[in-house]
Structures are given as C-alpha cells and as structure tokens.
Design a protein around this motif. Structure first.
Motif, mmCIF file in Angstrom:
data_model
loop_
_atom_site.group_PDB
_atom_site.id
_atom_site.type_symbol
_atom_site.label_atom_id
_atom_site.label_comp_id
_atom_site.label_asym_id
_atom_site.label_seq_id
_atom_site.Cartn_x
_atom_site.Cartn_y
_atom_site.Cartn_z
ATOM 1 N N ARG A 38 0.833 -1.201 0.000
ATOM 2 C CA ARG A 38 0.000 0.000 0.000
ATOM 3 C C ARG A 38 0.875 1.261 0.000
ATOM 4 O O ARG A 38 0.620 2.195 -0.752
ATOM 5 N N GLU A 39 1.924 1.261 0.819
ATOM 6 C CA GLU A 39 2.837 2.410 0.853
ATOM 7 C C GLU A 39 3.566 2.578 -0.472
ATOM 8 O O GLU A 39 3.749 3.696 -0.946
ATOM 9 N N ARG A 40 3.995 1.469 -1.057
ATOM 10 C CA ARG A 40 4.701 1.522 -2.338
ATOM 11 C C ARG A 40 3.812 2.095 -3.437
ATOM 12 O O ARG A 40 4.234 2.970 -4.204
ATOM 13 N N ILE A 41 2.575 1.667 -3.506
ATOM 14 C CA ILE A 41 1.650 2.169 -4.521
ATOM 15 C C ILE A 41 1.344 3.640 -4.283
ATOM 16 O O ILE A 41 1.297 4.434 -5.226
ATOM 17 N N THR A 42 1.161 4.033 -3.025
ATOM 18 C CA THR A 42 0.895 5.440 -2.693
ATOM 19 C C THR A 42 2.068 6.319 -3.101
ATOM 20 O O THR A 42 1.883 7.382 -3.701
ATOM 21 N N ARG A 43 3.282 5.865 -2.810
ATOM 22 C CA ARG A 43 4.475 6.647 -3.148
ATOM 23 C C ARG A 43 4.630 6.780 -4.662
ATOM 24 O O ARG A 43 4.874 7.864 -5.185
ATOM 25 N N LYS A 44 4.464 5.683 -5.388
ATOM 26 C CA LYS A 44 4.616 5.717 -6.845
ATOM 27 C C LYS A 44 3.523 6.555 -7.499
ATOM 28 O O LYS A 44 3.767 7.240 -8.482
ATOM 29 N N THR A 45 2.316 6.526 -6.954
ATOM 30 C CA THR A 45 1.229 7.347 -7.481
ATOM 31 C C THR A 45 1.528 8.821 -7.271
ATOM 32 O O THR A 45 1.314 9.643 -8.165
ATOM 33 N N ALA A 46 2.053 9.160 -6.093
ATOM 34 C CA ALA A 46 2.414 10.553 -5.813
ATOM 35 C C ALA A 46 3.521 11.022 -6.757
ATOM 36 O O ALA A 46 3.501 12.167 -7.231
ATOM 37 N N GLU A 47 4.470 10.154 -7.062
ATOM 38 C CA GLU A 47 5.539 10.504 -8.001
ATOM 39 C C GLU A 47 4.968 10.756 -9.393
ATOM 40 O O GLU A 47 5.385 11.690 -10.082
ATOM 41 N N ARG A 48 4.025 9.931 -9.814
ATOM 42 C CA ARG A 48 3.419 10.122 -11.144
ATOM 43 C C ARG A 48 2.586 11.389 -11.187
ATOM 44 O O ARG A 48 2.561 12.091 -12.199
ATOM 45 N N GLU A 49 1.871 11.692 -10.104
ATOM 46 C CA GLU A 49 1.086 12.926 -10.052
ATOM 47 C C GLU A 49 1.987 14.152 -10.130
ATOM 48 O O GLU A 49 1.619 15.169 -10.727
ATOM 49 N N ALA A 50 3.178 14.065 -9.552
ATOM 50 C CA ALA A 50 4.101 15.196 -9.543
ATOM 51 C C ALA A 50 4.640 15.509 -10.942
ATOM 52 O O ALA A 50 5.038 16.644 -11.209
ATOM 53 N N THR A 51 4.643 14.535 -11.849
ATOM 54 C CA THR A 51 5.153 14.775 -13.201
ATOM 55 C C THR A 51 4.191 15.627 -14.021
ATOM 56 O O THR A 51 4.595 16.269 -14.969
ATOM 57 N N GLY A 52 2.913 15.624 -13.672
ATOM 58 C CA GLY A 52 1.924 16.402 -14.419
ATOM 59 C C GLY A 52 1.291 15.618 -15.556
ATOM 60 O O GLY A 52 0.358 16.087 -16.198
ATOM 61 N N ASN A 53 1.770 14.423 -15.831
ATOM 62 C CA ASN A 53 1.213 13.599 -16.907
ATOM 63 C C ASN A 53 0.279 12.518 -16.379
ATOM 64 O O ASN A 53 0.014 11.536 -17.052
ATOM 65 N N PHE A 54 -0.212 12.695 -15.190
ATOM 66 C CA PHE A 54 -1.039 11.685 -14.539
ATOM 67 C C PHE A 54 -2.502 12.094 -14.615
ATOM 68 O O PHE A 54 -2.875 13.209 -14.270
ATOM 69 N N THR A 55 -3.347 11.204 -15.093
ATOM 70 C CA THR A 55 -4.784 11.435 -15.134
ATOM 71 C C THR A 55 -5.459 10.312 -14.373
ATOM 72 O O THR A 55 -5.246 9.135 -14.664
ATOM 73 N N LEU A 56 -6.250 10.670 -13.397
ATOM 74 C CA LEU A 56 -6.964 9.683 -12.611
ATOM 75 C C LEU A 56 -8.355 9.516 -13.200
ATOM 76 O O LEU A 56 -9.146 10.455 -13.226
ATOM 77 N N TYR A 57 -8.643 8.336 -13.701
ATOM 78 C CA TYR A 57 -9.940 8.044 -14.297
ATOM 79 C C TYR A 57 -10.825 7.396 -13.249
ATOM 80 O O TYR A 57 -10.511 6.346 -12.721
ATOM 81 N N ARG A 58 -11.915 8.037 -12.943
ATOM 82 C CA ARG A 58 -12.888 7.488 -12.002
ATOM 83 C C ARG A 58 -14.223 7.344 -12.694
ATOM 84 O O ARG A 58 -14.555 8.111 -13.585
ATOM 85 N N SER A 59 -14.976 6.388 -12.228
ATOM 86 C CA SER A 59 -16.300 6.214 -12.802
ATOM 87 C C SER A 59 -17.199 7.351 -12.322
ATOM 88 O O SER A 59 -17.128 7.772 -11.170
ATOM 89 N N PRO A 60 -18.040 7.868 -13.192
ATOM 90 C CA PRO A 60 -18.908 8.976 -12.781
ATOM 91 C C PRO A 60 -19.961 8.475 -11.791
ATOM 92 O O PRO A 60 -20.393 7.321 -11.831
ATOM 93 N N ASP A 61 -20.343 9.358 -10.884
ATOM 94 C CA ASP A 61 -21.396 9.018 -9.932
ATOM 95 C C ASP A 61 -22.727 8.997 -10.681
ATOM 96 O O ASP A 61 -23.128 9.983 -11.274
ATOM 97 N N THR A 62 -23.364 7.870 -10.647
ATOM 98 C CA THR A 62 -24.671 7.759 -11.291
ATOM 99 C C THR A 62 -25.697 7.533 -10.210
ATOM 100 O O THR A 62 -25.578 6.621 -9.397
ATOM 101 N N ASN A 63 -26.694 8.363 -10.191
ATOM 102 C CA ASN A 63 -27.803 8.207 -9.244
ATOM 103 C C ASN A 63 -29.006 7.679 -9.995
ATOM 104 O O ASN A 63 -29.692 8.400 -10.696
#
Length: 66
Positions: A38-63
């Motif tokens: 969990r720590e390794r994934i969190t750290r690597k995700t933060a590194e990717r976010e810092a590059t500016g080329n990271f896009t987080l795709y989430r499913s839209p909230d559907t009601n």
C-alpha cells in the motif's frame, strides 16, 4: 484470521473481530493488500502525479432513481 496480500502473496494475521476481517469475510470482492504494498503504490502514485502527466480516471457518480 490469516489473509494474503494480492500483490506480494505475503500472509499476515489480523484479528477476527476487526472491521477489515468482517469486510473480507462478508464481501468476497474486497481484497487485502499489505501495508508495504500500500505504501509503495501510494508513493509511486504521488511521483506520477508530480510529473503532471497523470490522469486519474474514475467512474462517474450515477444516481439511479428506481
């Protein structure tokens, strides 16, 4: 309760009465990930976010109003 990490196959023991154990027993779709993975994934995700080329795709909230 013995649980196995889905990434590194490390086996850990957690308390039977904790909320995580209950969630894993009652909902088989939930998986366990050890703290080191969990720590390794969190750290690597933060590194990717810092590059500016990271896009987080989430499913839209559907009601669905049934």
């Amino acid at each position: 309760m013995r649980v196995k990490c889905v990434l590194c196959d490390n086996i850990e023991v957690i308390e039977n009465e904790c909320s995580l154990a209950k969630k894993l027993r009652n909902r088989p779709i939930h998986t366990f990930m050890c703290e080191s993975c969990r720590e390794r994934i969190t750290r690597k995700t933060a590194e990717r976010e810092a590059t500016g080329n990271f896009t987080l795709y989430r499913s839209p909230d559907t009601n669905n109003d049934w």
